[in-house]
Design an enzyme around this catalytic site. Structure first.
Site, PDB file in Angstrom:
ATOM      1  CG  HIS A  59      -1.964  -1.001   1.279  1.00  0.00           C
ATOM      2  ND1 HIS A  59      -2.128  -1.850   2.351  1.00  0.00           N
ATOM      3  CD2 HIS A  59      -2.935  -1.332   0.395  1.00  0.00           C
ATOM      4  CE1 HIS A  59      -3.153  -2.647   2.125  1.00  0.00           C
ATOM      5  NE2 HIS A  59      -3.658  -2.359   0.937  1.00  0.00           N
ATOM      6  CE  LYS A 109     -12.077  -7.141   1.688  1.00  0.00           C
ATOM      7  NZ  LYS A 109     -10.822  -6.413   1.452  1.00  0.00           N
ATOM      8  NE  ARG A 149      -2.758  -7.896  -4.661  1.00  0.00           N
ATOM      9  CZ  ARG A 149      -3.580  -8.065  -3.652  1.00  0.00           C
ATOM     10  NH1 ARG A 149      -3.135  -7.952  -2.432  1.00  0.00           N
ATOM     11  NH2 ARG A 149      -4.836  -8.362  -3.837  1.00  0.00           N
ATOM     12  CB  SER A 194      -4.788  -6.736   4.255  1.00  0.00           C
ATOM     13  OG  SER A 194      -4.322  -5.450   3.914  1.00  0.00           O
TER      14      SER A 194
END
Length: 163
Positions: free
Chosen positions: A19, A43, A92, A130
């Site tokens: 990040h 989440k 990513r 994360s």
């Protein structure tokens, strides 16, 4: 010169070196970056919203070009309110692209002026998420070079409380 603002939205649960890398890359392109922390309704966040904002503040420090805010509601409305030129999103892997592509098109459907800028993190952070960080922390693995030191400390402290 126009003050170009970008919004970098996410749950940041917790903020990782990936990040931070994207924030730094965003500052190369934009005059200001707003880190918009989302509540993570879909989440089960490990850190509370307040803890995540506090961790980001500790990691980022004082930078007049960075604002940390909480986003509640639609991203397109937030972008308009902040007069931002674009949203920063990290890619990513191919799986990120598919998801981010869908989100960008949905946001553009709601607001034809919506723009997304996709940035790739440094290759040393492409595997970071994360979720992976929390998994490694849960089992006591090393988080060296994955998260800022203050984040590692808070993760360990919180993990010890849960045991």
């Amino acid at each position: 010169m126009k003050n170009k603002i970008a919004v970098y939205p996410g749950s940041f649960d917790p903020i990782t070196n990936g990040h931070v890398d994207l924030i730094e890359r965003g500052l190369r392109i934009f005059d200001r970056v707003i880190i918009a922390v989302a509540p993570s309704l879909n989440k089960s966040p490990f850190f509370t919203l307040e803890e995540r904002v506090d961790l980001i503040r500790k990691v980022i420090g004082q930078n007049p070009r960075i604002e940390i805010d909480v986003i509640d509601g639609l991203l397109v409305a937030y972008i308009k309110k902040k007069k931002a030129a674009a949203v920063i999103r990290g890619l990513r892997a191919v799986s990120d692209f598919e998801y981010e592509f869908q989100l960008a098109l949905m946001n553009r459907k709601m607001d034809p002026n919506f723009e997304a800028v996709f940035l790739m993190p440094s290759e040393r952070y492409t595997y970071l998420s994360s979720s992976i960080i929390k998994e490694v922390a849960k089992f006591g693995g090393s988080l060296k070079d994955m998260v800022p030191a203050v984040v590692e400390k808070e993760l360990k402290k919180k993990m010890n409380k849960e045991r």
